[in-house]
Design an enzyme around this catalytic site. Structure first.
Site, PDB file in Angstrom:
ATOM      1  N   HIS A  58       0.808  -1.220   0.000  1.00  0.00           N
ATOM      2  CA  HIS A  58       0.000   0.000   0.000  1.00  0.00           C
ATOM      3  C   HIS A  58       0.840   1.267   0.000  1.00  0.00           C
ATOM      4  O   HIS A  58       0.396   2.307  -0.497  1.00  0.00           O
ATOM      5  CB  HIS A  58      -0.961  -0.022   1.185  1.00  0.00           C
ATOM      6  CG  HIS A  58      -2.058  -1.032   0.996  1.00  0.00           C
ATOM      7  ND1 HIS A  58      -2.668  -1.688   2.044  1.00  0.00           N
ATOM      8  CD2 HIS A  58      -2.641  -1.512  -0.141  1.00  0.00           C
ATOM      9  CE1 HIS A  58      -3.587  -2.515   1.562  1.00  0.00           C
ATOM     10  NE2 HIS A  58      -3.578  -2.421   0.243  1.00  0.00           N
ATOM     11  N   HIS A  87      -8.180  -8.564  -7.571  1.00  0.00           N
ATOM     12  CA  HIS A  87      -8.503  -9.318  -6.355  1.00  0.00           C
ATOM     13  C   HIS A  87      -8.744  -8.305  -5.228  1.00  0.00           C
ATOM     14  O   HIS A  87      -7.910  -8.128  -4.350  1.00  0.00           O
ATOM     15  CB  HIS A  87      -7.371 -10.286  -6.001  1.00  0.00           C
ATOM     16  CG  HIS A  87      -7.129 -11.336  -7.048  1.00  0.00           C
ATOM     17  ND1 HIS A  87      -6.456 -11.075  -8.229  1.00  0.00           N
ATOM     18  CD2 HIS A  87      -7.496 -12.638  -7.107  1.00  0.00           C
ATOM     19  CE1 HIS A  87      -6.401 -12.177  -8.955  1.00  0.00           C
ATOM     20  NE2 HIS A  87      -7.028 -13.137  -8.299  1.00  0.00           N
ATOM     21  N   SER A  94      -6.936  -2.323  -0.595  1.00  0.00           N
ATOM     22  CA  SER A  94      -6.429  -1.559  -1.736  1.00  0.00           C
ATOM     23  C   SER A  94      -7.490  -0.675  -2.390  1.00  0.00           C
ATOM     24  O   SER A  94      -7.195   0.473  -2.751  1.00  0.00           O
ATOM     25  CB  SER A  94      -5.816  -2.505  -2.769  1.00  0.00           C
ATOM     26  OG  SER A  94      -4.778  -3.271  -2.203  1.00  0.00           O
ATOM     27  N   ASP A 122      -3.024  -8.938  -7.158  1.00  0.00           N
ATOM     28  CA  ASP A 122      -2.494  -9.453  -5.887  1.00  0.00           C
ATOM     29  C   ASP A 122      -3.366 -10.591  -5.350  1.00  0.00           C
ATOM     30  O   ASP A 122      -4.039 -10.441  -4.337  1.00  0.00           O
ATOM     31  CB  ASP A 122      -2.345  -8.339  -4.854  1.00  0.00           C
ATOM     32  CG  ASP A 122      -3.671  -7.691  -4.494  1.00  0.00           C
ATOM     33  OD1 ASP A 122      -4.607  -7.749  -5.309  1.00  0.00           O
ATOM     34  OD2 ASP A 122      -3.784  -7.153  -3.373  1.00  0.00           O
ATOM     35  N   ASP A 149     -13.973 -13.840 -11.447  1.00  0.00           N
ATOM     36  CA  ASP A 149     -12.537 -14.098 -11.393  1.00  0.00           C
ATOM     37  C   ASP A 149     -11.792 -12.947 -12.068  1.00  0.00           C
ATOM     38  O   ASP A 149     -11.985 -12.675 -13.254  1.00  0.00           O
ATOM     39  CB  ASP A 149     -12.251 -15.420 -12.109  1.00  0.00           C
ATOM     40  CG  ASP A 149     -10.768 -15.706 -12.241  1.00  0.00           C
ATOM     41  OD1 ASP A 149      -9.982 -15.164 -11.455  1.00  0.00           O
ATOM     42  OD2 ASP A 149     -10.389 -16.479 -13.146  1.00  0.00           O
TER      43      ASP A 149
END
Length: 294
Positions: A19, A42, A115, A178, A157
């Site tokens: 981050h 993700h 994130s 990630d 996905d």
């Protein structure tokens, strides 16, 4: 894949590195007037309760963001990242009440932003977000908290979904990849996804996070990514812990960026010694920083 929940690991040393770098890259993209898109393959739940059962089971945040939280001597990039996490902790609770602090006081460390939340804090009205999350509960949480005309939460996905997102309009974007890497196949999927995306959108900025663990695939991943970077790359790795008695455990993490900001290497070189000293859990903690300019 669906067994993984980031709440157990939120705010740990790997999140700090990821981050901090994410914050700087987003700041860089925001320096130009032209809008950009943030694509997260993700995305997770977007935020995590550090006093909740998952985080308290491991308390990994204490060895990560917890070591930085109240320090007054943070270098510039680290200080910027920590301020964003502190601001996240000032948001209203479920009753609409936000913490009231006297000037100069640090809020209690109760929440950690994922994130997407870091990105949302730094994005401008014309910028956009595409958030992929396969876990149904986390996808519902994202959809609840991330609304707006420029935001799409997609319960799919992210490896497969990325193909439909590049190139974006306009042609500026940061792609964060990630996965949990619980499945060894994820390493190959990362390489394949980046290869396909770069062929479609070579000018994009691609940021890949990976764990430093005792797997040959983790060691090989940065080397495999170097071959996919037509316009230069940067690789940073932070090693802060020792493996357990059986040789396992998360000893550190790395971030590999294709098309990185040209200032990032110099900026990280000034910050990494501080991060090693502050986050080290053993005497031989270290960092690696390398790049191939465009």
């Amino acid at each position: 894949m669906l067994a993984y929940r980031h709440g157990f690991h939120a705010g740990n040393h790997a999140d700090v590195l990821k981050h901090l770098v994410l914050t700087r890259v987003l700041r860089y993209l925001g320096e130009k007037d032209k809008p950009f898109r943030y694509i997260d393959t993700h995305a997770g739940a977007g935020g995590y309760l550090l006093k909740g059962a998952q985080a308290q089971k491991t308390t990994e945040y204490r060895e990560g963001i917890g070591r930085l939280w109240s320090r007054a001597d943070l270098p510039p990039l680290t200080a910027d990242y920590v301020r964003l996490v502190q601001e996240f902790n000032l948001q209203p609770d479920e009753n609409g009440q936000a913490p009231v602090l006297e000037k100069g006081m640090t809020p209690p460390l109760a929440l950690y932003p994922g994130s997407p939340s870091i990105a949302r804090q730094l994005m401008r009205p014309g910028d956009s977000m595409r958030l992929f999350e396969l876990h149904p509960a986390d996808a519902r949480t994202l959809a609840t908290h991330f609304g707006g005309k420029n935001v799409q939460v997609i319960n799919e996905d992210g490896f497969a979904g990325l193909k439909g997102q590049v190139p974006p309009t306009p042609r500026r974007a940061l792609v964060l990849i990630d996965p949990s890497y619980e499945l060894v196949q994820d390493y190959g999927k990362v390489v394949a996804s980046v290869r396909d995306a770069v062929q479609r959108f070579a000018e994009g900025v691609y940021m890949v996070w990976y764990p430093q663990v005792s797997r040959v695939e983790a060691v090989q991943l940065p080397k495999r990514l170097t071959a996919l970077a037509p316009k230069g790359w940067l690789h940073v790795r932070l090693t802060v812990a020792q493996p357990d008695a059986k040789g396992f455990g998360l000893v550190g993490s790395g971030v590999f960026i294709l098309n990185p900001p040209w200032t990032l290497h110099q900026e990280l070189a000034a910050e990494l010694p501080f991060l090693v000293d502050t986050l080290a859990q053993f005497d031989d903690a270290s960092y690696l920083l390398e790049e191939q300019p465009a």
